[in-house]
Design a protein around this motif. Structure first.
Motif, PDB file in Angstrom:
ATOM      1  N   UNK A   1       4.409   8.580 -16.387  1.00  0.00           N
ATOM      2  CA  UNK A   1       5.082   7.813 -17.583  1.00  0.00           C
ATOM      3  C   UNK A   1       4.522   6.644 -18.202  1.00  0.00           C
ATOM      4  N   UNK A   2       3.683   5.950 -17.487  1.00  0.00           N
ATOM      5  CA  UNK A   2       2.756   4.968 -17.995  1.00  0.00           C
ATOM      6  C   UNK A   2       1.911   5.610 -18.901  1.00  0.00           C
ATOM      7  N   UNK A   3       1.183   6.820 -18.823  1.00  0.00           N
ATOM      8  CA  UNK A   3       0.160   7.754 -19.560  1.00  0.00           C
ATOM      9  C   UNK A   3       1.075   7.948 -21.097  1.00  0.00           C
ATOM     10  N   UNK A   4       2.209   8.377 -20.958  1.00  0.00           N
ATOM     11  CA  UNK A   4       3.238   8.685 -21.891  1.00  0.00           C
ATOM     12  C   UNK A   4       3.692   7.602 -23.002  1.00  0.00           C
ATOM     13  N   UNK A   5       3.883   6.344 -22.077  1.00  0.00           N
ATOM     14  CA  UNK A   5       4.206   5.101 -22.869  1.00  0.00           C
ATOM     15  C   UNK A   5       2.868   4.715 -23.331  1.00  0.00           C
ATOM     16  N   UNK A   6       1.872   4.755 -23.054  1.00  0.00           N
ATOM     17  CA  UNK A   6       0.556   4.071 -23.444  1.00  0.00           C
ATOM     18  C   UNK A   6       0.452   5.052 -24.883  1.00  0.00           C
TER      19      UNK A   6
ATOM     20  N   UNK B   1       4.272  11.674  -5.131  1.00  0.00           N
ATOM     21  CA  UNK B   1       4.838  12.352  -6.198  1.00  0.00           C
ATOM     22  C   UNK B   1       5.409  11.099  -7.163  1.00  0.00           C
ATOM     23  N   UNK B   2       6.106  10.165  -6.566  1.00  0.00           N
ATOM     24  CA  UNK B   2       6.558   9.342  -7.379  1.00  0.00           C
ATOM     25  C   UNK B   2       5.418   8.419  -7.857  1.00  0.00           C
ATOM     26  N   UNK B   3       4.398   8.226  -7.144  1.00  0.00           N
ATOM     27  CA  UNK B   3       3.269   7.487  -7.992  1.00  0.00           C
ATOM     28  C   UNK B   3       2.650   8.339  -9.182  1.00  0.00           C
ATOM     29  N   UNK B   4       2.686   9.548  -8.897  1.00  0.00           N
ATOM     30  CA  UNK B   4       2.164  10.445  -9.774  1.00  0.00           C
ATOM     31  C   UNK B   4       3.088  10.426 -11.128  1.00  0.00           C
ATOM     32  N   UNK B   5       4.295  10.399 -10.997  1.00  0.00           N
ATOM     33  CA  UNK B   5       5.454  10.370 -11.844  1.00  0.00           C
ATOM     34  C   UNK B   5       5.291   9.149 -12.571  1.00  0.00           C
ATOM     35  N   UNK B   6       5.267   8.120 -11.912  1.00  0.00           N
ATOM     36  CA  UNK B   6       5.054   6.773 -12.622  1.00  0.00           C
ATOM     37  C   UNK B   6       3.812   6.693 -13.377  1.00  0.00           C
TER      38      UNK B   6
END
Length: 139
Positions: free
Chosen positions: A63-68, A55-60
């Protein structure tokens, strides 16, 4: 196992040893049950830990996709603003050049007006003299 207990009680001169063996066997079963329960709990904890990690990896990742995506949108906005800035700069340069030309034309027109005033004044001077003479005669 029952066969062993029977054999043990037959061989044992002290029947209480047989009871101790049964108690040991019960403790062993309790230990096995306890171990199974511990393994089950440990397995459940391990599964929860894995789920949390996933879950943490998926959330990260999200988050990276949103930032990108935000960076791409900001870059697009920067490109659009730079284009608009270039267009406005070119328009400003064009307007400044037009203003300069108009100011030059205005200076030339003022010079022509001054020249024409001199010519008109020169042309009207003889008539003024005649008028003054004529007015003087009739007085």
């Amino acid at each position: 196992m029952e066969l062993e207990l029977t054999q043990l009680s037959e061989l044992s001169p002290n029947p209480s040893l047989c009871d101790n063996s049964a108690a040991f066997d019960g403790a062993s079963k309790n230990h096995i049950n306890h171990r199974r329960h511990f393994d089950h709990v440990s397995s459940a904890m391990h599964e929860r830990r894995l789920r949390r990690m996933i879950s943490t990896q998926e959330s990260a990742r999200r988050s990276r996709l949103r930032k990108k995506k935000q960076i791409e949108e900001l870059q697009l906005q920067v490109d659009q603003l730079r284009g608009a800035n270039n267009n406005l700069s070119e328009k400003l340069i064009s307007l400044l050049e037009s203003n300069h030309q108009i100011l030059q034309e205005n200076v030339q027109l003022k010079e022509k007006v001054s020249s024409l005033l001199v010519i008109v004044t020169d042309l009207l001077t003889p008539f003024r003299n005649v008028e003054e003479v004529t007015v003087g005669i009739y007085k």
